[in-house]
Enzyme design. Structure first.
Site, PDB file in Angstrom:
ATOM      1  N   ASN A   1      39.101  35.411  51.084  1.00 52.48           N
ATOM      2  CA  ASN A   1      39.180  36.866  50.884  1.00 52.48           C
ATOM      3  C   ASN A   1      38.028  37.530  51.626  1.00 52.48           C
ATOM      4  O   ASN A   1      37.218  36.862  52.254  1.00 52.48           O
ATOM      5  CB  ASN A   1      39.168  37.190  49.386  1.00 52.48           C
ATOM      6  CG  ASN A   1      37.925  36.642  48.724  1.00 52.48           C
ATOM      7  OD1 ASN A   1      36.813  37.036  49.031  1.00 52.48           O
ATOM      8  ND2 ASN A   1      38.121  35.686  47.814  1.00 52.48           N
TER       9      ASN A   1
ATOM     10  N   LYS B   1      46.497  18.568  60.640  1.00 54.86           N
ATOM     11  CA  LYS B   1      46.790  19.960  60.955  1.00 54.86           C
ATOM     12  C   LYS B   1      48.303  20.221  60.869  1.00 54.86           C
ATOM     13  O   LYS B   1      49.100  19.443  61.415  1.00 54.86           O
ATOM     14  CB  LYS B   1      46.284  20.253  62.373  1.00 54.86           C
ATOM     15  CG  LYS B   1      46.393  21.691  62.760  1.00 54.86           C
ATOM     16  CD  LYS B   1      45.902  21.923  64.175  1.00 54.86           C
ATOM     17  CE  LYS B   1      46.323  23.313  64.613  1.00 54.86           C
ATOM     18  NZ  LYS B   1      46.418  23.463  66.033  1.00 54.86           N
TER      19      LYS B   1
ATOM     20  N   PHE C   1      32.655  40.628  37.098  1.00 54.25           N
ATOM     21  CA  PHE C   1      32.993  41.759  37.965  1.00 54.25           C
ATOM     22  C   PHE C   1      34.507  41.934  37.950  1.00 54.25           C
ATOM     23  O   PHE C   1      35.245  40.974  37.678  1.00 54.25           O
ATOM     24  CB  PHE C   1      32.517  41.497  39.403  1.00 54.25           C
ATOM     25  CG  PHE C   1      31.112  42.001  39.643  1.00 54.25           C
ATOM     26  CD1 PHE C   1      30.039  41.359  39.053  1.00 54.25           C
ATOM     27  CD2 PHE C   1      30.886  43.120  40.433  1.00 54.25           C
ATOM     28  CE1 PHE C   1      28.740  41.828  39.237  1.00 54.25           C
ATOM     29  CE2 PHE C   1      29.593  43.592  40.631  1.00 54.25           C
ATOM     30  CZ  PHE C   1      28.518  42.953  40.042  1.00 54.25           C
TER      31      PHE C   1
ATOM     32  N   LYS D   1      38.357  37.704  28.606  1.00 55.77           N
ATOM     33  CA  LYS D   1      37.431  36.648  29.055  1.00 55.77           C
ATOM     34  C   LYS D   1      36.229  36.516  28.119  1.00 55.77           C
ATOM     35  O   LYS D   1      35.339  35.709  28.394  1.00 55.77           O
ATOM     36  CB  LYS D   1      36.994  36.941  30.492  1.00 55.77           C
ATOM     37  CG  LYS D   1      38.179  37.014  31.475  1.00 55.77           C
ATOM     38  CD  LYS D   1      37.758  36.921  32.917  1.00 55.77           C
ATOM     39  CE  LYS D   1      38.965  37.103  33.838  1.00 55.77           C
ATOM     40  NZ  LYS D   1      38.718  36.692  35.214  1.00 55.77           N
TER      41      LYS D   1
HETATM   42  N1  CTP Z   1      36.800  34.910  38.218  1.00 58.25           N
HETATM   43  C1  CTP Z   1      36.502  33.601  37.910  1.00 58.25           C
HETATM   44  N2  CTP Z   1      37.376  32.608  38.217  1.00 58.25           N
HETATM   45  C2  CTP Z   1      38.539  32.871  38.822  1.00 58.25           C
HETATM   46  C3  CTP Z   1      38.865  34.215  39.143  1.00 58.25           C
HETATM   47  C4  CTP Z   1      37.969  35.206  38.842  1.00 58.25           C
HETATM   48  O1  CTP Z   1      35.434  33.355  37.348  1.00 58.25           O
HETATM   49  N3  CTP Z   1      39.347  31.879  39.110  1.00 58.25           N
HETATM   50  C5  CTP Z   1      35.844  35.963  37.844  1.00 58.25           C
HETATM   51  C6  CTP Z   1      35.295  36.762  38.993  1.00 58.25           C
HETATM   52  O2  CTP Z   1      34.092  36.189  39.495  1.00 58.25           O
HETATM   53  C7  CTP Z   1      35.021  38.101  38.332  1.00 58.25           C
HETATM   54  C8  CTP Z   1      36.074  38.202  37.270  1.00 58.25           C
HETATM   55  O3  CTP Z   1      36.520  36.877  37.042  1.00 58.25           O
HETATM   56  O4  CTP Z   1      33.750  38.118  37.711  1.00 58.25           O
HETATM   57  C9  CTP Z   1      37.244  39.086  37.587  1.00 58.25           C
HETATM   58  O5  CTP Z   1      37.937  38.644  38.664  1.00 58.25           O
HETATM   59  P1  CTP Z   1      39.289  39.362  39.221  1.00 58.25           P
HETATM   60  O6  CTP Z   1      39.798  38.526  40.322  1.00 58.25           O
HETATM   61  O7  CTP Z   1      39.027  40.784  39.466  1.00 58.25           O
HETATM   62  O8  CTP Z   1      40.199  39.317  37.957  1.00 58.25           O
HETATM   63  P2  CTP Z   1      41.240  38.324  37.482  1.00 58.25           P
HETATM   64  O9  CTP Z   1      40.762  37.819  36.169  1.00 58.25           O
HETATM   65  O10 CTP Z   1      41.531  37.312  38.510  1.00 58.25           O
HETATM   66  O11 CTP Z   1      42.481  39.262  37.200  1.00 58.25           O
HETATM   67  P3  CTP Z   1      43.486  39.968  38.232  1.00 58.25           P
HETATM   68  O12 CTP Z   1      43.771  38.982  39.295  1.00 58.25           O
HETATM   69  O13 CTP Z   1      44.618  40.281  37.357  1.00 58.25           O
HETATM   70  O14 CTP Z   1      42.814  41.207  38.737  1.00 58.25           O
END
Ligand code: CTP
Length: 401
Positions: free
Chosen positions: A209, A288, A323, A341
């Site tokens: 990302n 690959k 976050f 969470k």
């Molecule tokens: N996070 C994590 N592990 C993952 C995905 C996310 O610890 N596999 C943590 C990120 O570091 C962040 C928080 O979860 O602190 C929120 O991540 P986000 O991707 O915004 O939310 P999701 O819980 O993945 O929900 P959604 O995809 O529905 O937005």
């Protein structure tokens, strides 16, 4: 970062004395007032005039000159210093300071200093490695000095080995660590994650990302400057690891999970600023993937949610911060993550808002806790990091109370 701070810079007779001029300049650029004391031998290598021009202050030498009532005494210099740094420090001055000798302006002043004291020894490798010098440095540490380790390389005397004065930029980092911010996180262990994860498809490709890691690195650096012991678990970024922070490089979400799992128990505060992939390829091709006619379908599976794991396994007293990057219904979605969470705070940002989110140097955060929701203005990521740490520290205090 050194506004309203006074730094006492001691310069002694080493060929590296010229680097002290660059350090004086760097300190002035950080808005410090810099008092320079030079030993007689230092003046053989560089002139007081150089430092006077750089610091806009009179340089103090070892002559004990009686220049009239405006002359500043060694006691006054010691009292007004917020920090003292001797760079470069010869073997001779290390020996004198270790034993409380005060036979010139520099050593007399240092004996009267109660502020943090740093010393950067610079000398020939054999002189440095001589047990008597090592004992003197140990004695200085015992008396509360921070000894800045000499760098290694080709020395002016032709020898190769440790004994070089570190670059002014490195010396400045030591000063900033002591002085830039109040040490209100002293004694706390902080674990921060940052950057993107990379989920491999084959030996040459991965899914990732747009996270630059800037927010997490700012959090790690600010926590370090506030006195915390900081570990940064970082996905691959283009950023330099922050100084005085233990940086653990990882690639995948699974690696990040394992690195965090191994370290989170002892942490007082955990901030998950990393953009962790939610999905990873079901299979990683050994070779690959070659192109063929038609499309390619990838099967992805869920990764572990690290933050959710932390929320479920946290011990009492730990503060856990996540976050949330949202593109719609910011408060509602981010607030739901707080509950789901089981964390203490969610720092939410809207990916569509100008100046917020990935790759920029600024952020617009909303700090959501069970108590309240606080909207921060557009801030640099450093300022935003400080606000996150302030709120986390307050939450830690509430837990203790
Ligand atoms: N996070 C994590 N592990 C993952 C995905 C996310 O610890 N596999 C943590 C990120 O570091 C962040 C928080 O979860 O602190 C929120 O991540 P986000 O991707 O915004 O939310 P999701 O819980 O993945 O929900 P959604 O995809 O529905 O937005």
């Amino acid at each position: 970062m050194l506004k309203r701070k006074t730094v006492l810079l001691g310069v002694t007779g080493s060929i590296a004395a010229y680097k002290a001029a660059a350090l004086a300049s760097a300190l002035v650029k950080q808005h410090a007032a810099v008092d320079v004391i030079m030993t007689k031998n230092a003046m053989e290598f560089i002139t007081p005039l150089t430092f006077e021009h750089l610091t806009h202050r009179k340089v103090h030498t070892d002559t004990f000159d009686r220049g009239g009532p405006e002359e500043v005494s060694h006691i006054a210099l010691a009292e007004r210093a917020d920090l003292a740094i001797i760079a470069p420090a010869t073997a001779n001055v290390c020996a004198k300071l270790a034993h409380g000798l005060a036979d010139d302006m520099l050593t007399s002043t240092l004996l009267a200093c109660r502020c943090p004291r740093l010393i950067a020894p610079a000398m020939n490798t054999n002189m440095l490695e001589n047990p008597v010098t090592q004992d003197n440095l140990e004695t200085l540490r015992h008396y509360g000095w921070t000894v800045i380790p000499p760098a290694s390389g080709l020395l002016a005397c032709g020898a190769v080995g440790p004994g070089k004065l570190p670059e002014p930029e490195t010396l400045l980092r030591y000063v900033l660590r002591e002085l830039a911010l109040p040490h209100d996180l002293m004694g706390k262990k902080v674990l921060v994650t940052a950057g993107p994860t990379q989920e491999p498809l084959d030996p040459v490709r991965y899914l990732t990302n747009r996270s630059s890691g800037k927010m997490g690195y700012a959090l790690a650096r600010m926590a370090m400057l506030r006195g915390a012991e900081v570990t940064l678990v970082s996905g691959e970024t283009a950023l330099e690891p922050p100084p005085f922070v233990e940086t653990v490089p990882v690639r995948t979400a699974e690696e990040m999970f394992r690195a965090v799992e191994a370290r989170f128990e002892e942490a007082d505060l955990i901030v998950m600023a990393a953009a962790v992939a939610d999905f990873t390829p079901e299979e990683v091709a050994e070779n690959k993937i070659k192109k063929k006619d038609g499309g390619l379908t990838l099967t992805l599976r869920r990764t572990k949610d690290i933050l959710q794991y932390l929320g479920a396994h946290r011990r009492p007293g730990q503060v856990v911060v996540g976050f949330a990057m949202e593109s719609e219904n910011l408060l509602e979605n981010a607030g739901a993550k707080l509950e789901k969470k089981n964390v203490d705070m969610i720092c939410a940002n809207d990916v569509k808002q100008p100046g917020a989110g990935f790759q920029v140097d600024t952020n617009v955060l909303t700090l959501i806790t069970r108590e309240d929701t606080r909207q921060l203005p557009l801030l640099s990521k450093e300022e935003a990091a400080l606000a996150v740490l302030d709120r986390a520290l307050a939450l830690a205090g509430e837990k203790q109370a």
